[in-house]
Design a protein around this motif. Structure first.
Motif, PDB file in Angstrom:
ATOM      1  N   GLU A  59     -62.516  73.876 -11.400  1.00  0.00           N
ATOM      2  CA  GLU A  59     -63.143  73.928 -10.431  1.00  0.00           C
ATOM      3  C   GLU A  59     -64.200  75.115 -10.277  1.00  0.00           C
ATOM      4  OE1 GLU A  59     -59.802  71.724  -7.556  1.00  0.00           O
ATOM      5  OE2 GLU A  59     -60.562  73.555  -7.078  1.00  0.00           O
ATOM      6  N   GLY A  60     -65.472  74.750 -10.542  1.00  0.00           N
ATOM      7  CA  GLY A  60     -66.474  75.865 -10.540  1.00  0.00           C
ATOM      8  C   GLY A  60     -66.355  76.853 -11.512  1.00  0.00           C
ATOM      9  N   ARG A  61     -65.967  77.971 -11.199  1.00  0.00           N
ATOM     10  CA  ARG A  61     -65.786  79.195 -12.083  1.00  0.00           C
ATOM     11  C   ARG A  61     -64.401  79.185 -12.500  1.00  0.00           C
ATOM     12  NH1 ARG A  61     -66.470  83.766 -10.686  1.00  0.00           N
ATOM     13  NH2 ARG A  61     -66.882  83.523  -8.479  1.00  0.00           N
ATOM     14  N   PHE A  62     -63.560  78.313 -11.881  1.00  0.00           N
ATOM     15  CA  PHE A  62     -61.881  78.644 -12.253  1.00  0.00           C
ATOM     16  C   PHE A  62     -61.351  77.369 -12.834  1.00  0.00           C
ATOM     17  CE2 PHE A  62     -61.896  82.136  -9.431  1.00  0.00           C
ATOM     18  CZ  PHE A  62     -62.564  82.037  -8.229  1.00  0.00           C
ATOM     19  N   THR A  63     -60.678  77.794 -13.769  1.00  0.00           N
ATOM     20  CA  THR A  63     -60.049  76.649 -14.673  1.00  0.00           C
ATOM     21  C   THR A  63     -58.390  77.053 -14.786  1.00  0.00           C
ATOM     22  OG1 THR A  63     -62.207  76.633 -15.737  1.00  0.00           O
ATOM     23  CG2 THR A  63     -60.072  75.596 -17.091  1.00  0.00           C
ATOM     24  N   ILE A  64     -57.697  76.012 -14.781  1.00  0.00           N
ATOM     25  CA  ILE A  64     -56.203  76.148 -15.090  1.00  0.00           C
ATOM     26  C   ILE A  64     -56.116  75.265 -16.510  1.00  0.00           C
ATOM     27  CG2 ILE A  64     -53.883  75.740 -14.634  1.00  0.00           C
ATOM     28  CD1 ILE A  64     -54.712  75.390 -11.671  1.00  0.00           C
ATOM     29  N   SER A  65     -55.488  76.225 -17.353  1.00  0.00           N
ATOM     30  CA  SER A  65     -54.941  75.470 -18.691  1.00  0.00           C
ATOM     31  C   SER A  65     -53.596  75.341 -18.501  1.00  0.00           C
ATOM     32  CB  SER A  65     -55.607  76.285 -19.994  1.00  0.00           C
ATOM     33  OG  SER A  65     -56.831  76.530 -19.967  1.00  0.00           O
ATOM     34  N   PHE A  66     -53.186  74.335 -18.846  1.00  0.00           N
ATOM     35  CA  PHE A  66     -51.829  73.860 -18.983  1.00  0.00           C
ATOM     36  C   PHE A  66     -51.070  73.506 -20.101  1.00  0.00           C
ATOM     37  CE2 PHE A  66     -47.648  73.318 -16.238  1.00  0.00           C
ATOM     38  CZ  PHE A  66     -47.385  72.128 -16.851  1.00  0.00           C
ATOM     39  N   ASN A  67     -50.074  74.331 -20.803  1.00  0.00           N
ATOM     40  CA  ASN A  67     -49.414  73.664 -21.857  1.00  0.00           C
ATOM     41  C   ASN A  67     -47.922  73.407 -21.597  1.00  0.00           C
ATOM     42  OD1 ASN A  67     -47.973  73.820 -24.300  1.00  0.00           O
ATOM     43  ND2 ASN A  67     -49.529  75.181 -25.345  1.00  0.00           N
ATOM     44  N   LYS A  68     -47.847  72.140 -21.455  1.00  0.00           N
ATOM     45  CA  LYS A  68     -46.436  71.807 -21.027  1.00  0.00           C
ATOM     46  C   LYS A  68     -45.376  72.116 -22.194  1.00  0.00           C
ATOM     47  CE  LYS A  68     -44.295  67.463 -19.134  1.00  0.00           C
ATOM     48  NZ  LYS A  68     -44.540  66.059 -18.883  1.00  0.00           N
ATOM     49  N   SER A  69     -45.581  71.809 -23.244  1.00  0.00           N
ATOM     50  CA  SER A  69     -44.589  72.455 -24.624  1.00  0.00           C
ATOM     51  C   SER A  69     -44.258  73.697 -24.546  1.00  0.00           C
ATOM     52  CB  SER A  69     -45.185  71.667 -25.805  1.00  0.00           C
ATOM     53  OG  SER A  69     -46.324  72.255 -26.306  1.00  0.00           O
ATOM     54  N   ALA A  70     -45.287  74.616 -24.153  1.00  0.00           N
ATOM     55  CA  ALA A  70     -44.878  76.033 -24.227  1.00  0.00           C
ATOM     56  C   ALA A  70     -44.582  76.457 -23.054  1.00  0.00           C
ATOM     57  CB  ALA A  70     -46.371  76.802 -24.596  1.00  0.00           C
ATOM     58  N   LYS A  71     -44.492  75.686 -22.007  1.00  0.00           N
ATOM     59  CA  LYS A  71     -44.297  75.983 -20.660  1.00  0.00           C
ATOM     60  C   LYS A  71     -45.125  77.061 -20.083  1.00  0.00           C
ATOM     61  CE  LYS A  71     -39.737  75.042 -21.773  1.00  0.00           C
ATOM     62  NZ  LYS A  71     -38.249  75.308 -21.465  1.00  0.00           N
ATOM     63  N   GLN A  72     -46.218  77.003 -20.428  1.00  0.00           N
ATOM     64  CA  GLN A  72     -47.199  78.181 -20.021  1.00  0.00           C
ATOM     65  C   GLN A  72     -48.463  77.524 -19.208  1.00  0.00           C
ATOM     66  OE1 GLN A  72     -48.135  80.089 -23.835  1.00  0.00           O
ATOM     67  NE2 GLN A  72     -46.098  81.197 -23.690  1.00  0.00           N
ATOM     68  N   PHE A  73     -48.844  78.379 -18.513  1.00  0.00           N
ATOM     69  CA  PHE A  73     -50.090  77.972 -17.582  1.00  0.00           C
ATOM     70  C   PHE A  73     -51.108  79.290 -17.425  1.00  0.00           C
ATOM     71  CE2 PHE A  73     -49.203  78.476 -13.102  1.00  0.00           C
ATOM     72  CZ  PHE A  73     -47.643  78.695 -13.282  1.00  0.00           C
ATOM     73  N   SER A  74     -52.415  79.180 -17.354  1.00  0.00           N
ATOM     74  CA  SER A  74     -53.250  80.183 -17.082  1.00  0.00           C
ATOM     75  C   SER A  74     -54.382  79.835 -16.317  1.00  0.00           C
ATOM     76  CB  SER A  74     -53.631  80.681 -18.581  1.00  0.00           C
ATOM     77  OG  SER A  74     -54.405  79.675 -19.458  1.00  0.00           O
ATOM     78  N   LEU A  75     -54.918  80.934 -15.916  1.00  0.00           N
ATOM     79  CA  LEU A  75     -56.138  80.899 -14.906  1.00  0.00           C
ATOM     80  C   LEU A  75     -57.106  81.627 -15.588  1.00  0.00           C
ATOM     81  CD1 LEU A  75     -57.282  79.952 -11.956  1.00  0.00           C
ATOM     82  CD2 LEU A  75     -56.627  82.548 -11.541  1.00  0.00           C
ATOM     83  N   HIS A  76     -58.340  80.921 -15.634  1.00  0.00           N
ATOM     84  CA  HIS A  76     -59.443  81.650 -16.348  1.00  0.00           C
ATOM     85  C   HIS A  76     -60.582  81.682 -15.262  1.00  0.00           C
ATOM     86  CE1 HIS A  76     -58.410  80.776 -20.668  1.00  0.00           C
ATOM     87  NE2 HIS A  76     -57.358  80.481 -19.875  1.00  0.00           N
ATOM     88  N   ILE A  77     -61.092  82.937 -15.078  1.00  0.00           N
ATOM     89  CA  ILE A  77     -62.262  82.908 -14.172  1.00  0.00           C
ATOM     90  C   ILE A  77     -63.519  83.271 -14.932  1.00  0.00           C
ATOM     91  CG2 ILE A  77     -63.024  83.878 -11.934  1.00  0.00           C
ATOM     92  CD1 ILE A  77     -60.315  84.898 -11.412  1.00  0.00           C
ATOM     93  N   MET A  78     -64.402  82.370 -15.204  1.00  0.00           N
ATOM     94  CA  MET A  78     -65.503  82.631 -15.837  1.00  0.00           C
ATOM     95  C   MET A  78     -66.546  83.301 -14.936  1.00  0.00           C
ATOM     96  SD  MET A  78     -64.430  81.069 -18.412  1.00  0.00           S
ATOM     97  CE  MET A  78     -65.838  80.801 -19.452  1.00  0.00           C
ATOM     98  N   ASP A  79     -67.548  84.064 -15.601  1.00  0.00           N
ATOM     99  CA  ASP A  79     -68.454  84.792 -15.063  1.00  0.00           C
ATOM    100  C   ASP A  79     -68.213  85.604 -13.828  1.00  0.00           C
ATOM    101  OD1 ASP A  79     -71.441  83.941 -13.182  1.00  0.00           O
ATOM    102  OD2 ASP A  79     -70.987  85.938 -14.281  1.00  0.00           O
ATOM    103  N   SER A  80     -66.884  86.094 -13.996  1.00  0.00           N
ATOM    104  CA  SER A  80     -66.241  87.241 -12.923  1.00  0.00           C
ATOM    105  C   SER A  80     -67.140  87.824 -12.016  1.00  0.00           C
ATOM    106  CB  SER A  80     -65.229  88.074 -13.636  1.00  0.00           C
ATOM    107  OG  SER A  80     -64.322  87.140 -14.189  1.00  0.00           O
ATOM    108  N   GLN A  81     -66.877  88.042 -10.953  1.00  0.00           N
ATOM    109  CA  GLN A  81     -67.942  88.625  -9.977  1.00  0.00           C
ATOM    110  C   GLN A  81     -67.088  89.690  -9.275  1.00  0.00           C
ATOM    111  OE1 GLN A  81     -71.410  88.166  -9.853  1.00  0.00           O
ATOM    112  NE2 GLN A  81     -70.891  86.901 -11.636  1.00  0.00           N
ATOM    113  N   PRO A  82     -67.598  91.028  -8.677  1.00  0.00           N
ATOM    114  CA  PRO A  82     -66.879  91.614  -7.871  1.00  0.00           C
ATOM    115  C   PRO A  82     -66.186  90.925  -6.530  1.00  0.00           C
ATOM    116  CG  PRO A  82     -69.061  92.676  -8.148  1.00  0.00           C
ATOM    117  CD  PRO A  82     -69.063  91.201  -8.707  1.00  0.00           C
TER     118      PRO A  82
END
Lengths: 113, 114
Positions: A59-82
């Protein structure tokens, strides 16, 4: 089993860089994984969420990556702003439609100009 | 937009006082929650409610009780406030429809017990 482990505790990123926050869980019954953004003096606000039947949501600059087998998920913020400087919480829901969120301990993000 | 309103932003109470924290939501949600937020500990669930007059203990219910007499209102009660209950208290309401699933939090009440 009911824990959600979040890392890092704090993160400093330069403006325009990529911010990455990671979470891990154990309970495979979790069925909904939201990320919340909290500014000082405010309550957490839903940023983006994913269900375990998809591996990525953007969604816009924010992405969730989800790895079900590893039971992990992460948030990526692209072009981070103050203005992205805030505390971010991952969470996992195990209560089905009635809901019951388990939160990570939070990551304080600072984006330097 | 769903609105969750917590009646007080800041409260200062004395040890031993009975404290009421009020939360009101305007979307007819059945599920409401009380969390406390402390640095380094994140958000911890105190109590939640699935319906009027129903309540369930969360992870840290000791020293707290709740009241849900009307669907829109969920109150947290500190029976006898203690200094270790100094914290930020957050109320949340849940929209449980599949398409609209999500929690909405209030702005929080920062309680100081002296």
């Amino acid at each position: 089993q009911q824990q959600v482990k979040q890392s890092p505790q704090s993160l400093i990123v330069q403006k325009g860089g990529i911010s990455i926050i990671n979470c891990a869980y154990e309970n495979t019954a979790f069925d909904y994984f939201p990320w919340y953004q909290q500014f000082p003096g405010k309550g957490p606000a839903l940023l983006i969420a994913i269900r375990p039947d998809v591996s990525e949501k953007k969604e816009g600059r924010f992405t969730i990556s989800f790895n079900k087998s590893a039971k992990q998920f992460s948030l990526h913020i692209m072009d981070s702003q103050p203005g992205d400087s805030a505390t971010y919480f991952c969470a996992a829901n195990f209560g089905g439609s009635q809901g019951n969120l388990i939160f990570g301990k939070g990551t304080k993000l600072s984006v330097k100009p | 937009d769903v609105k969750v309103t917590q009646s007080s932003r800041y409260l200062v109470k004395r040890t031993g006082e009975k404290v009421f924290l009020e939360c009101v939501q305007d979307m007819d949600h059945e599920n409401m929650f009380w969390y406390r937020q402390d640095p380094g500990l994140g958000l911890r669930l105190i109590y939640f409610s699935y319906d009027v007059k129903m309540k369930e203990k969360g992870d840290i219910p000791e020293g707290y009780s709740v009241s849900r007499e009307k669907k829109e209102r969920f109150s947290l009660i500190l029976e006898s406030a203690s200094t270790n209950q100094t914290s930020m208290y957050l109320c949340a309401s849940l929209s449980s429809g599949r398409a609209s699933y999500g929690y909405t939090f209030g702005s929080g009440t920062r309680l100081t017990v002296v």
